[in-house]
Design an enzyme around this catalytic site. Structure first.
Site, mmCIF file in Angstrom:
data_model
loop_
_atom_site.group_PDB
_atom_site.id
_atom_site.type_symbol
_atom_site.label_atom_id
_atom_site.label_comp_id
_atom_site.label_asym_id
_atom_site.label_seq_id
_atom_site.Cartn_x
_atom_site.Cartn_y
_atom_site.Cartn_z
ATOM 1 N N GLY A 14 29.906 -5.713 -33.107
ATOM 2 C CA GLY A 14 28.479 -5.930 -33.332
ATOM 3 C C GLY A 14 27.682 -5.353 -32.173
ATOM 4 N N GLY A 15 28.051 -4.130 -31.783
ATOM 5 C CA GLY A 15 27.420 -3.515 -30.611
ATOM 6 C C GLY A 15 26.314 -2.534 -30.955
ATOM 7 C CB SER A 17 21.875 -4.515 -33.870
ATOM 8 O OG SER A 17 20.691 -5.254 -34.066
ATOM 9 N N GLY A 18 20.601 -5.486 -31.122
ATOM 10 C CA GLY A 18 20.287 -6.721 -30.409
ATOM 11 C C GLY A 18 21.102 -6.981 -29.146
ATOM 12 C CB ILE A 19 22.842 -10.088 -28.068
ATOM 13 C CG1 ILE A 19 21.624 -11.024 -28.104
ATOM 14 C CG2 ILE A 19 23.807 -10.510 -26.969
ATOM 15 C CD1 ILE A 19 21.945 -12.467 -28.509
ATOM 16 N N GLY A 20 24.316 -7.365 -28.674
ATOM 17 C CA GLY A 20 25.524 -6.541 -28.533
ATOM 18 C C GLY A 20 25.214 -5.155 -27.981
ATOM 19 C CB SER A 138 24.597 -20.106 -31.615
ATOM 20 O OG SER A 138 23.294 -20.627 -31.813
ATOM 21 C CE1 TYR A 151 24.464 -17.887 -36.311
ATOM 22 C CE2 TYR A 151 23.320 -19.678 -35.212
ATOM 23 C CZ TYR A 151 23.843 -18.407 -35.192
ATOM 24 O OH TYR A 151 23.749 -17.647 -34.056
HETATM 25 P P1 NDP Z 1 21.595 -8.652 -34.553
HETATM 26 O O1 NDP Z 1 21.401 -8.846 -36.016
HETATM 27 O O2 NDP Z 1 20.648 -7.795 -33.812
HETATM 28 O O3 NDP Z 1 23.085 -8.186 -34.265
HETATM 29 C C1 NDP Z 1 24.162 -8.654 -35.042
HETATM 30 C C2 NDP Z 1 25.324 -7.707 -34.872
HETATM 31 O O4 NDP Z 1 26.436 -8.186 -35.644
HETATM 32 C C3 NDP Z 1 24.993 -6.316 -35.392
HETATM 33 O O5 NDP Z 1 25.606 -5.361 -34.579
HETATM 34 C C4 NDP Z 1 25.628 -6.312 -36.763
HETATM 35 O O6 NDP Z 1 25.980 -4.997 -37.204
HETATM 36 C C5 NDP Z 1 26.872 -7.143 -36.493
HETATM 37 N N1 NDP Z 1 27.398 -7.683 -37.750
HETATM 38 C C6 NDP Z 1 26.857 -8.627 -38.549
HETATM 39 N N2 NDP Z 1 27.598 -8.788 -39.651
HETATM 40 C C7 NDP Z 1 28.630 -7.916 -39.536
HETATM 41 C C8 NDP Z 1 29.750 -7.590 -40.348
HETATM 42 N N3 NDP Z 1 29.983 -8.218 -41.521
HETATM 43 N N4 NDP Z 1 30.618 -6.636 -39.929
HETATM 44 C C9 NDP Z 1 30.408 -6.001 -38.742
HETATM 45 N N5 NDP Z 1 29.383 -6.257 -37.931
HETATM 46 C C10 NDP Z 1 28.506 -7.208 -38.330
HETATM 47 O O7 NDP Z 1 21.563 -10.148 -33.950
HETATM 48 P P2 NDP Z 1 21.716 -10.712 -32.468
HETATM 49 O O8 NDP Z 1 21.865 -9.643 -31.475
HETATM 50 O O9 NDP Z 1 20.635 -11.707 -32.321
HETATM 51 O O10 NDP Z 1 23.085 -11.536 -32.609
HETATM 52 C C11 NDP Z 1 24.254 -11.223 -31.895
HETATM 53 C C12 NDP Z 1 25.116 -12.485 -31.782
HETATM 54 O O11 NDP Z 1 24.409 -13.459 -31.014
HETATM 55 C C13 NDP Z 1 25.423 -13.156 -33.129
HETATM 56 O O12 NDP Z 1 26.743 -13.642 -33.113
HETATM 57 C C14 NDP Z 1 24.436 -14.304 -33.172
HETATM 58 O O13 NDP Z 1 24.897 -15.359 -33.980
HETATM 59 C C15 NDP Z 1 24.398 -14.685 -31.701
HETATM 60 N N6 NDP Z 1 23.230 -15.453 -31.305
HETATM 61 C C16 NDP Z 1 21.981 -14.896 -31.306
HETATM 62 C C17 NDP Z 1 20.898 -15.630 -30.887
HETATM 63 C C18 NDP Z 1 19.532 -15.075 -30.840
HETATM 64 O O14 NDP Z 1 18.591 -15.848 -30.566
HETATM 65 N N7 NDP Z 1 19.309 -13.788 -31.088
HETATM 66 C C19 NDP Z 1 21.040 -17.035 -30.460
HETATM 67 C C20 NDP Z 1 22.393 -17.508 -30.494
HETATM 68 C C21 NDP Z 1 23.433 -16.742 -30.892
HETATM 69 P P3 NDP Z 1 25.632 -4.477 -38.699
HETATM 70 O O15 NDP Z 1 24.384 -5.180 -39.129
HETATM 71 O O16 NDP Z 1 25.510 -3.017 -38.565
HETATM 72 O O17 NDP Z 1 26.798 -4.880 -39.549
#
Ligand code: NDP
Length: 246
Positions: A14-15, A17-20, A138, A151
């Site tokens: 999950g690298g 987008s966002g945090i990753g 989380s 969740y």
């Molecule tokens: P984003 O939606 O920006 O990032 C989510 C990442 O997970 C993306 O890279 C996405 O890639 C990947 N992902 C989701 N589903 C799949 C799948 N089925 N297969 C492969 N990759 C997948 O969200 P965040 O950066 O906010 O979230 C990152 C992590 O942090 C998550 O685990 C979230 O639960 C956790 N978190 C976030 C918080 C926040 O406030 N933002 C708070 C607490 C926890 P793609 O969509 O391309 O599949």
């Protein structure tokens, strides 16, 4: 900029987008060779362009074990090992208890639990003694949050896995820890239906008086990825401005 991760191979699931994405950028900037994964190819291409160097993107859906097999085969062929695995791929939606559906439960458990468990399990043969596995949890898994039950249950389960794997895999010398972020605005908020306005009532409850940044989560992960945390095992690092402690 330090080079503390030079010659280290890392995976950020999950690298793209966002945090990753911020994590991958930080780890790569400190010398690591970082594999990033995500389901969406276009976002993966964009992330690779943005990070620039020390990064390899591999498309794959974490809910599909066959995708994970292909992805780890490619990592095996490229680096032969992983020093750090960050299981960050995850998603969640606000759904009140009365509206839970089978589809909602299956989809959330598939990404957050099945995806994380098989990512770690399939990474194991590539992890040397001393490797670090960081799970992204989380605060929803720590405290009650309205309409976030499914969740929250998946993230609470990840807290439990970290403890179990620490004892189950004791002989391997791998560290397992979990970072549990608080409110961190990311593109994931659009998917979950969270707006900045909807967070306004929450802000006064946060001792530090603000939401966090993706960089603040990435820094915590970098600590657990590094040898500076060499005696930290089975622990949870809550990065939430103090919200769960008050
Ligand atoms: P984003 O939606 O920006 O990032 C989510 C990442 O997970 C993306 O890279 C996405 O890639 C990947 N992902 C989701 N589903 C799949 C799948 N089925 N297969 C492969 N990759 C997948 O969200 P965040 O950066 O906010 O979230 C990152 C992590 O942090 C998550 O685990 C979230 O639960 C956790 N978190 C976030 C918080 C926040 O406030 N933002 C708070 C607490 C926890 P793609 O969509 O391309 O599949």
């Amino acid at each position: 900029m330090s080079n503390r991760f030079e010659r280290k191979f890392m995976l950020v699931a999950g690298g793209n987008s966002g945090i990753g994405l911020t994590m991958a950028r930080l780890l790569a900037s400190e010398g690591a060779s970082v594999f990033i994964t995500g389901g969406r190819q276009a976002e993966l291409d964009e992330a690779i362009k943005e990070i620039g160097t020390n990064v390899i993107g591999i498309q794959g859906d974490v809910t599909k074990p066959a995708d994970l097999d292909r992805l780890f085969a490619q990592i095996q062929e490229t680096s032969g090992r992983l020093d750090v695995v960050v299981a960050n791929a995850g998603s969640g939606k606000f759904v009140p208890f009365g509206s839970y559906t089978e589809e909602h439960l299956d989809a959330t458990f598939a990404v957050n639990i099945k995806g994380t468990v098989f990512t770690v399990q399939k990474a194991l043969p590539l992890l040397p003694n001393g490797a670090s596995v960081v799970i992204i949890g989380s605060i929803a898994g720590v405290k009650g949050m309205p309409a976030f039950g499914v969740y929250a249950a998946t993230k609470a389960a990840l807290r439990s896995f970290v403890r179990t794997w620490s004892v189950d895999l004791k002989a391997k010398g791998i560290r397992f820890n979990i970072v549990s972020p608080g409110y961190i605005p990311t593109p994931g908020y659009d998917l979950a239906g969270i707006t900045l306005e909807s967070l306004e009532p929450v802000i006064p409850q946060i001792p530090l008086g603000r939401v966090g940044t993706t960089h603040e989560i990435a820094s915590a992960v970098a600590f657990l990825a590094s040898s500076e945390s060499s005696y930290v095992q089975a622990s949870e690092l809550v990065v939430d401005g103090g919200l769960t402690e008050v």
